[in-house]
Design a protein around this motif. Structure first.
Motif, PDB file in Angstrom:
ATOM      1  N   ARG A 193       0.822  -1.208   0.000  1.00  0.00           N
ATOM      2  CA  ARG A 193       0.000   0.000   0.000  1.00  0.00           C
ATOM      3  C   ARG A 193       0.859   1.262   0.000  1.00  0.00           C
ATOM      4  O   ARG A 193       0.505   2.254  -0.629  1.00  0.00           O
ATOM      5  N   GLN A 245       2.568   1.390  -3.656  1.00  0.00           N
ATOM      6  CA  GLN A 245       1.646   1.569  -4.778  1.00  0.00           C
ATOM      7  C   GLN A 245       0.854   2.875  -4.689  1.00  0.00           C
ATOM      8  O   GLN A 245       0.521   3.464  -5.728  1.00  0.00           O
ATOM      9  N   SER A 293     -11.283  -1.093  -0.049  1.00  0.00           N
ATOM     10  CA  SER A 293      -9.846  -0.984  -0.305  1.00  0.00           C
ATOM     11  C   SER A 293      -9.342   0.422  -0.010  1.00  0.00           C
ATOM     12  O   SER A 293      -8.253   0.597   0.551  1.00  0.00           O
ATOM     13  N   HIS A 351      -8.904   0.724   3.666  1.00  0.00           N
ATOM     14  CA  HIS A 351      -7.710   0.031   4.158  1.00  0.00           C
ATOM     15  C   HIS A 351      -6.451   0.856   3.900  1.00  0.00           C
ATOM     16  O   HIS A 351      -5.575   0.971   4.770  1.00  0.00           O
ATOM     17  N   VAL A 352      -6.348   1.437   2.710  1.00  0.00           N
ATOM     18  CA  VAL A 352      -5.168   2.241   2.370  1.00  0.00           C
ATOM     19  C   VAL A 352      -5.097   3.483   3.259  1.00  0.00           C
ATOM     20  O   VAL A 352      -4.031   3.836   3.785  1.00  0.00           O
ATOM     21  N   ASP A 389      -4.016   2.678   6.841  1.00  0.00           N
ATOM     22  CA  ASP A 389      -2.563   2.540   6.977  1.00  0.00           C
ATOM     23  C   ASP A 389      -1.884   3.908   6.989  1.00  0.00           C
ATOM     24  O   ASP A 389      -0.927   4.133   7.739  1.00  0.00           O
TER      25      ASP A 389
END
Length: 338
Positions: free
Chosen positions: A85, A88, A128, A131-132, A135
């Motif tokens: 993560r 990217q 998603s 989640h990114v 973090d």
């Protein structure tokens, strides 16, 4: 009482300022005279300003976060996900920016960029994106605690609100095709359906772990040992087996799923559906939510409540029963009025 400057507090007869540095709070006395305390406030703050690395970029800070926090707080899979993560997404959007210059608006722009991002697999799902961003939030909070930046720039309500979805369960017809498969896939399906284990837990089960009609699951996601009751049919099927119950490894999930899809013809199948299906069937057959929480290994009953939503067939059957009782009540009322 006059309004105190921001960050100044009164305790008893004295005034104090609270300073946060390296994740710790320190209280510094300013005296018991309000005017002198106000005069001392700026000097104390200026003298105690945390020394941060002004030339540190977000990419460099994220690398330190991976090497320090993630390496000690997460397992191998979690470490790999966090690094992916960062490389990217975070490096591409925020990487060159100086850490101490990142603002709340930068992170809101990061969220908008993620929501528009399209990779090889298409656009990111809201889950998603969450989640990114989670973090990223963890990384910036760690940077504040580690003294790399003066304050965490993460704004409130940064993560998108995730719409609740019904559990992705299998139908009775699909289950009939899956459980009828030959060894080892048929037994794998029946074991997963009867225990609601995750794949990693499933491939580590051994016959020796069955004790007093229960499966002892020790290597779990939460790190807590749990005991999963086994049905008489499943116990009979396990009887006589030795060693590992499932002849697969943790890395063979994709292979097993592809083979099961090919052999059964259930094109939408994936392994985690068995866990969802087992949980739904438990509730529909009268099992309690608290017992299901223990079986699934959830840390909070709120995680388990999503399975308490009855299927449409059960809701329709209940509605028909209510309607029938209502019709009988109306008929009795009408008859008694004559």
């Amino acid at each position: 009482m006059p309004r105190l400057p921001r960050g100044m507090f009164r305790r008893g007869r004295s005034y104090y300022v609270r300073l946060r540095s390296h994740g710790q709070d320190r209280w510094i006395a300013l005296g018991d005279d309000l005017e002198k305390a106000k005069a001392n406030l700026d000097g104390v703050r200026h003298a105690d300003e945390p020394k941060v690395e002004s030339g540190l970029s977000v990419s460099e800070a994220a690398e330190r976060w991976l090497a320090s926090y993630v390496a000690t707080a997460r397992n191998e899979q979690g470490h790999a996900l966090a690094r992916a993560r960062v490389e990217q997404f975070m490096d591409r959007f925020l990487g060159p920016k100086l850490l101490h210059k990142v603002t709340r608006e930068d992170l809101r722009a990061y969220r908008l960029w993620l929501e528009r991002y399209k990779g090889r697999r298409g656009q990111l799902s809201p889950q998603s994106v969450a989640h990114v961003l989670s973090d990223a939030r963890c990384c910036f909070r760690w940077c504040e605690d580690a003294g790399l930046t003066e304050s965490c720039p993460v704004p409130r309500k940064l993560l998108p609100r995730i719409q609740e979805r019904p559990p992705d369960r299998l139908t009775d017809e699909e289950l009939a095709k899956l459980t009828a498969l030959e060894e080892p896939f048929g037994f794998l399906i029946r074991l997963a359906l009867g225990t609601a284990l995750r794949w990693g837990e499933l491939v580590r089960t051994q016959a020796a772990h069955v004790q007093s009609g229960q499966l002892i699951v020790s290597q779990t996601k939460s790190g807590k040992v749990r005991r999963v009751p086994l049905s008489p049919e499943l116990l009979q099927e396990i009887k006589g087996r030795v060693g590992k119950l499932v002849p697969f490894s943790d890395r063979s999930l994709s292979y097993a799923a592809r083979r099961i899809v090919k052999l059964s013809g259930v094109s939408r199948f994936h392994m985690h559906q068995l866990r969802h299906t087992a949980a739904c069937r438990w509730i529909e057959n009268g099992g309690s939510l608290q017992a299901l929480q223990e079986i699934l290994g959830h840390g909070s009953v709120r995680m388990t409540q999503r399975y308490a939503r009855l299927s449409s067939e059960h809701v329709l059957a209940e509605a028909r029963r209510v309607w029938a009782n209502q019709d009988e009540t109306v008929a009795t009322t009408v008859a008694s009025s004559f």
